[in-house]
Design an enzyme around this catalytic site. Structure first.
Site, PDB file in Angstrom:
ATOM      1  N   CYS A 125      -3.464   2.789   5.272  1.00 32.78           N
ATOM      2  CA  CYS A 125      -4.524   3.211   6.190  1.00 32.78           C
ATOM      3  C   CYS A 125      -4.096   4.331   7.142  1.00 32.78           C
ATOM      4  CB  CYS A 125      -5.011   2.016   6.997  1.00 32.78           C
ATOM      5  SG  CYS A 125      -5.765   0.726   5.982  1.00 32.78           S
ATOM      6  N   GLU A 136      -2.451   9.043 -12.563  1.00 35.86           N
ATOM      7  CA  GLU A 136      -2.293  10.483 -12.492  1.00 35.86           C
ATOM      8  C   GLU A 136      -3.404  11.128 -13.305  1.00 35.86           C
ATOM      9  OE1 GLU A 136       0.940  12.314 -14.754  1.00 35.86           O
ATOM     10  OE2 GLU A 136       1.508  10.321 -15.462  1.00 35.86           O
TER      11      GLU A 136
END
Length: 342
Positions: A126, A100
């Site tokens: 993907c 983060e």
């Protein structure tokens, strides 16, 4: 899940940036020569099994947010859309600068976007970029935003380097080589796309609809970390193509003009020639309708579909009015197919 239909959504532009450092499959194998000889593997296997001649890596130290920002700057310059008009920024990068904050927040800050522009990451292996197109499209149709930006920056340099280090060790076994083989197919790239209300668009590239299917009983066939990825490539292909067939059949029932005869071009997620051959045979697709770049870019994750779309447009492979099928799949397993009128 029901099909998703779009009423007022267009792809205004797509822009991509590729790394300058080219690494051939021969170069990768040269670093594994001792291990391959010990395990009885012949030179040329990597390219022979996948069809990938080369892939690209960013320079050391370049982060996902850095390269995604480059692509975003390129698409903003191409369209001339003011930054304050962007109402939402989504990043779909598998590669991360940090756990983060989000890659989206870093790119948002790099671009100096307005405070009213929301930003967040969508992660779905993907398939992430196609998912983001659907999510942003719904926001546009709902009247929540007029313009939105999707970015993706992928950097496979570190995970490939770590894999080579492991496979060079004298005790590296054939099983480890097999399980980590797919990592050696990874490439790098960055891409950005602007979606907007079609009544504001100058491109006329319309999103029509999308369908999605999941087969999460196979969720552990491909597992990735920052410096390690293991995959049962054979099972990923078999069950992934089965899921693609289910998704294709559903699309043919609910999306207009969804058949091989009515689709002018396919923009697929692509990982190897073998995967493409099996997919074409299973779904009954015309191979010549695919725009393929895996031989020179490798598997570039969620950046693959939008970069392929951008390249197909640049080369004239797709033209105004063509019916284009975006075909995404990601480990998990999840599959989406999206109808676009170019």
């Amino acid at each position: 899940m029901k099909p998703l239909f779009f009423n007022n959504v267009a792809i205004e532009a797509v822009a991509y940036v590729l790394p300058t450092k080219v690494v051939t499959s021969t170069e990768i194998e040269s670093q594994l020569a001792a291990t391959m000889a010990r395990l009885g593997m012949k030179p040329g296997m990597l390219q022979g099994l996948t069809g990938i001649r080369e892939r690209r890596f960013w320079e050391a130290g370049q982060q996902a947010s850095d390269v995604a920002t480059l692509a975003a700057e390129k698409v903003l310059a191409r369209t001339g859309i003011p930054r304050e008009a962007i109402g939402c920024l989504i990043s779909t990068s598998v590669s991360k600068d940090y756990i983060e904050p989000s890659v989206a927040s870093l790119v948002h800050g790099n671009l100096g976007l307005a405070d009213h522009c929301i930003s967040y990451d969508i992660g779905n292996a993907c398939l992430g970029f196609v998912n983001a197109m659907a999510s942003l499209g719904m926001m546009i149709d709902a009247g929540f935003v007029d313009y939105g930006l999707i970015v993706d920056g992928e950097n496979s340099r570190d995970v490939v380097a770590a894999t080579l280090d492991r496979l060079r060790k004298p005790d590296a076994a054939a099983e480890a080589f097999r399980d980590q083989f797919a990592t050696l197919t990874l490439g790098s790239g960055a891409v950005a796309m602007i979606l907007c209300r079609s009544d504001l668009s100058t491109s006329g590239h319309l999103l029509n609809g999308a369908v999605t299917r999941a087969a999460t009983r196979h969720c552990r066939l491909c597992l990735g970390q920052r410096d390690y990825m293991t995959a049962d490539a054979s099972k990923v292909m078999i069950f992934g193509v089965d899921l693609a067939k289910q998704t294709w059949d559903f699309a043919s029932q609910v999306l207009a003009n969804w058949s091989d005869a009515e689709i002018d071009a396919y923009i697929p997620h692509q990982v190897s020639q073998r995967n493409m051959d099996v997919l074409n045979a299973k779904l009954g697709l015309t191979p010549q309708k695919h725009h393929l770049n895996f031989p020179t870019l490798g598997n570039i994750g969620p950046a693959a579909v939008p970069i392929t779309l951008g390249q197909a447009a640049e080369t004239g492979r797709i033209r105004p009015g063509n019916h284009v099928a975006l075909m995404g799949i990601g480990s998990g397993l999840n599959c989406s197919m999206m109808s676009v009128t170019w």
